[in-house]
Scaffold this motif. Structure first.
Motif, short mmCIF file in Angstrom:
data_model
loop_
_atom_site.label_atom_id
_atom_site.label_comp_id
_atom_site.label_asym_id
_atom_site.label_seq_id
_atom_site.Cartn_x
_atom_site.Cartn_y
_atom_site.Cartn_z
N LEU A 1 43.07 48.65 44.11
CA LEU A 1 42.58 49.05 42.90
C LEU A 1 43.19 48.89 41.69
N LEU A 2 44.86 49.13 41.08
CA LEU A 2 45.39 48.89 40.55
C LEU A 2 45.58 47.06 40.31
N MET A 3 45.68 46.28 41.51
CA MET A 3 45.26 45.23 41.22
C MET A 3 43.74 44.56 40.15
N MET A 4 42.83 45.29 41.27
CA MET A 4 41.94 44.79 41.18
C MET A 4 41.17 44.88 39.61
N THR A 5 41.61 46.55 39.08
CA THR A 5 41.88 46.63 37.97
C THR A 5 42.03 45.86 36.72
N THR A 6 43.53 45.46 37.00
CA THR A 6 44.36 44.57 36.11
C THR A 6 43.69 43.18 36.40
N SER A 7 43.40 42.91 36.76
CA SER A 7 42.48 41.83 37.42
C SER A 7 40.93 41.20 36.75
N LEU A 8 40.43 42.72 36.87
CA LEU A 8 38.82 42.78 35.93
C LEU A 8 38.91 42.53 34.36
N ILE A 9 40.13 43.45 33.68
CA ILE A 9 40.33 43.26 32.29
C ILE A 9 40.82 42.49 32.34
N GLY A 10 41.91 41.70 32.55
CA GLY A 10 41.99 40.00 32.28
C GLY A 10 40.78 38.85 32.63
N MET A 11 39.86 39.23 34.03
CA MET A 11 39.21 38.05 33.52
C MET A 11 37.71 38.61 32.90
N THR A 12 37.64 40.04 32.63
CA THR A 12 36.90 39.84 30.87
C THR A 12 37.04 39.65 29.88
N ALA A 13 38.43 39.47 29.96
CA ALA A 13 39.10 39.23 28.39
C ALA A 13 39.34 37.64 28.25
N VAL A 14 39.42 36.98 29.24
CA VAL A 14 39.04 35.34 29.64
C VAL A 14 37.79 35.07 29.29
N ALA A 15 36.68 35.53 29.82
CA ALA A 15 35.29 35.72 29.56
C ALA A 15 34.78 35.76 28.24
N GLY A 16 35.63 36.59 27.77
CA GLY A 16 35.00 36.95 25.99
C GLY A 16 35.86 35.80 25.26
N ALA A 17 36.99 35.18 26.18
CA ALA A 17 37.31 34.12 24.75
C ALA A 17 36.51 33.07 25.22
N VAL A 18 36.11 32.48 26.88
CA VAL A 18 35.33 31.30 26.85
C VAL A 18 33.75 31.72 26.41
N SER A 19 33.14 32.40 26.46
CA SER A 19 31.81 32.88 25.90
C SER A 19 31.58 32.95 24.32
N GLY A 20 32.59 33.60 23.19
CA GLY A 20 32.75 33.59 22.04
C GLY A 20 32.28 35.23 21.71
N TYR A 21 32.11 36.33 23.03
CA TYR A 21 31.66 37.45 22.38
C TYR A 21 32.65 38.41 23.32
N LEU A 22 32.75 39.37 22.70
CA LEU A 22 33.15 40.30 22.98
C LEU A 22 32.79 41.97 22.77
#
Length: 641
Positions: free
Chosen positions: A568-589
């Motif tokens: 659960l901890l790893m999933m949480t940190t991974s989701l946070i990381g993927m959300t951040a990367v997705a924001g960087a790639v899409s140009g919107y957060l």
């Protein structure tokens, strides 16, 4: 309706070589249908009453496959797709002679124990040639090129420099190894194809007959159609559900994309984005348990673990993958201000489940059977029966006896690409085992990476993606698992994690330009530029480029020697990381990003993905700065508005 079907056939034939087959009519059509039905009945019979000796089972399986390939796939593209050419009929007859030679002379071949005579060698050489030509017809030139390079390497060994040199092999020795042992054409890949892969493909054919795909799309619509960017989220959800029964990225795009892409365009999504969403989601279908495509069954055999362990290991990464696409879709919808479909225009969940919920019973059943310890072959066999029985529960979903027969025919035809890919991959494996090429390539790759894990992973990723651009997932996995996976294991990576790594990147090649077949198919439906669609699909599928590194660095993501809190901890940190990367790639957060925000989000997101306390703290710090900047900018814009 018929016109739409014809258009879809033409569409699939354009983007999926396996779908470019003859639709025969008249006597020849009946004869081929009977042959395909007999093929399925043979597979069902051996599943019920016990498979034959390994080489016999595989030889009969290949005989059926070769005959159908030469009858259904013309020698030349210009030849008729509705009539059978005499030359292809002749080749179909000749092609089955080689594998049937093994069936007829099985006892004698076993007694001679590898002491092949001149007749054996001639027949074996013809068998290899017919397999390669079948691969050209149904799979394409890339896999043939790879196979021919390996065969050339077998003969050129004495003339090569350095680590790649070997003693070389004679024609007789190579033919005997490739055609009369279970380490070549009749190796593990064809063995898995001749048992449970075929049955799972047949299972998928019957699920399509019951209308399960339409049920998934309607259910996804009722669940997510009202949200921001609703149709795009419907595409993600429905494609994920369809992935449980479909092993083809392009086929999944055609099946769900023909409905979801027009919905997305109508809502206001750019054509490139609409096609990319469907491509990324459909490609992920091969990562979605419980049925993940043919390569997953091969993985169970190569790793030496029950298939249910592959299903368990794939569950969390698949969830993260589709969540990553969902986040990308959501951010794009927020960035462009796209709304969902009004609730009153959407079907109700209760109504859909009441009318067609029983169609999901076979999927529930197959999961139960696998978890309860049944073999994949037994699970698939019972699931086929359950799919037919479940359809009978309501008149609106009931399939007829004619549909049952048609399912047998379509299941056999759908399996041809996998059969030939497995046979051709067997040629490659045979050369590797005969020459020791795997060790040479392994040591070269480790030297190139300086003995370091991350560079080795990067080179392995590039190799898998390049192979995946022209070679089907099944053959891609066979090659990389034979050559690259052992290298990762040698460097301390758990066996299952190493195999899952190459499996992931072989699949993600379907949305990676310049050859991104799933993205090009999505572009074809959306009327978009194929290359732009491919680039957009790669951005949406960014999670698939990150998740394999996560479970290599921390195998607990695959549920290997772990606890629930740690997962659960790893999933949480991974989701946070993927959300951040997705924001960087899409140009919107929270609002549009600037270059500083993007750098902070991207670097911080990558830090969160590495399961380490120090990198997590650095990642949280960078993301806190980025989010603060975003929040202040969003607040300023709100005040100005």
């Amino acid at each position: 309706m018929q016109e739409n079907n014809i258009n879809m056939d033409e569409f699939l034939a354009k983007y999926d070589r396996e779908s470019d087959y003859r639709r025969l009519r008249g006597t020849s059509g009946i004869a081929v249908a009977v042959l395909a039905t007999a093929f399925s009945l043979f597979q069902l019979y051996t599943a019920l009453f016990g498979v034959l000796d390994a080489q016999l089972q595989r030889a009969v399986h290949l005989s059926f496959g070769l005959a159908l390939v030469y009858l259904l796939y013309p020698t030349r593209k210009s030849w008729s797709r509705s009539r059978l050419h005499w030359f292809d009929l002749l080749l179909a007859v000749l092609a089955v002679i080689a594998p049937l030679y093994i069936v007829i002379n099985y006892k004698e071949l076993v007694l001679r124990a590898g002491m092949n005579n001149s007749t054996d060698i001639v027949v074996g050489a013809l068998g290899i040639i017919f397999v390669i030509e079948a691969a050209r017809r149904v799979v394409g030139w890339p896999i043939i090129t790879v196979a021919m390079l390996f065969i050339t390497y077998a003969f050129a060994g004495p003339y090569l420099p350095g680590a790649f040199a070997h003693q070389g092999v004679s024609v007789e020795s190579l033919v005997g190894h490739l055609f009369y042992t279970t380490e070549g054409i009749f190796g593990i890949p064809l063995g898995v194809s001749s048992t449970f892969i075929f049955l799972f493909i047949l299972f998928g054919a019957y699920l399509e007959k019951t209308g399960l795909g339409k049920f998934f799309i309607d259910l996804a619509n009722s669940i997510a159609g009202w949200a921001s960017g609703g149709p795009a989220k419907v595409a993600v959800l429905s494609s994920g559900l369809m992935g449980t029964v479909s092993g083809s990225s392009v086929g999944n795009v055609a099946g769900t994309g023909s409905l979801t892409i027009p919905m997305m365009k109508k809502l206001g999504y750019r054509p490139e984005f609409a096609g990319a969403v469907e491509a990324a989601a459909s490609t992920g279908g091969q990562l979605m348990p419980p049925i993940m495509g043919a390569a997953a069954f091969l993985m169970a055999e190569f790793v030496g673990t029950p298939y249910i362990n592959i299903v368990k290991a794939a569950a969390v990464p698949a969830l993260l993958y589709f969540t990553g696409i969902w986040i990308g879709v959501h951010l794009e919808a927020k960035r462009t201000g796209l709304k969902g479909i009004p609730r009153e225009e959407l079907p109700r969940v209760k109504t859909i489940l009441a009318e067609r919920g029983h169609l999901a019973l076979p999927l529930i059943g197959i999961i139960y059977l696998l978890v309860s310890g049944r073999s994949p072959m037994q699970a698939a066999l019972w699931a086929i029966a359950l799919a037919i029985l479940a359809s009978i529960l309501r008149k609106s979903t009931r399939i007829s006896f004619a549909d049952i027969l048609k399912g047998l025919e379509e299941g056999a035809r759908s399996a041809l690409g996998v059969i030939i890919a497995c046979a051709t991959a067997g040629i490659i494996i045979g050369v590797v085992t005969k020459t020791g090429l795997g060790l040479s390539l392994g040591s070269t790759l480790i030297d190139l990476a300086g003995g370091l894990l991350l560079p080795t992973l990067f080179f392995t990723m590039i190799t898998s993606i390049i192979l995946g651009m022209g070679v089907p997932t099944t053959a891609n996995y066979v090659i990389t698992s034979t050559i690259a996976a052992p290298i990762l294991v040698k460097m301390g990576v758990p066996v299952l994690a190493a195999h899952m790594f190459v499996f992931y990147f072989g699949i993600i090649a379907d949305v990676t330009p310049p050859v991104a077949l799933a993205a090009f198919a999505g572009a074809g439906i959306a009327g978009a530029d194929p290359m732009r669609t491919g680039i957009q699909a790669s951005k949406l599928a960014i999670a698939a480029f990150l998740i394999p590194y996560i479970f290599i660095l921390s195998p607990s993501l695959l549920l290997i020697d772990t606890t629930l809190p740690k997962v659960l901890l790893m999933m949480t940190t991974s989701l946070i990381g993927m959300t951040a990367v997705a924001g960087a790639v899409s140009g919107y957060l929270m609002t549009n990003t600037k270059w500083v925000d993007r750098i902070l989000l991207f670097v911080g997101g990558l830090m969160m993905i590495d399961p380490n306390l120090i990198t997590d703290l650095v990642g949280v710090s960078l993301l806190a700065v980025a989010v603060t900047i975003q929040w202040l900018r969003a607040r300023k814009l709100a005040v100005q508005a």
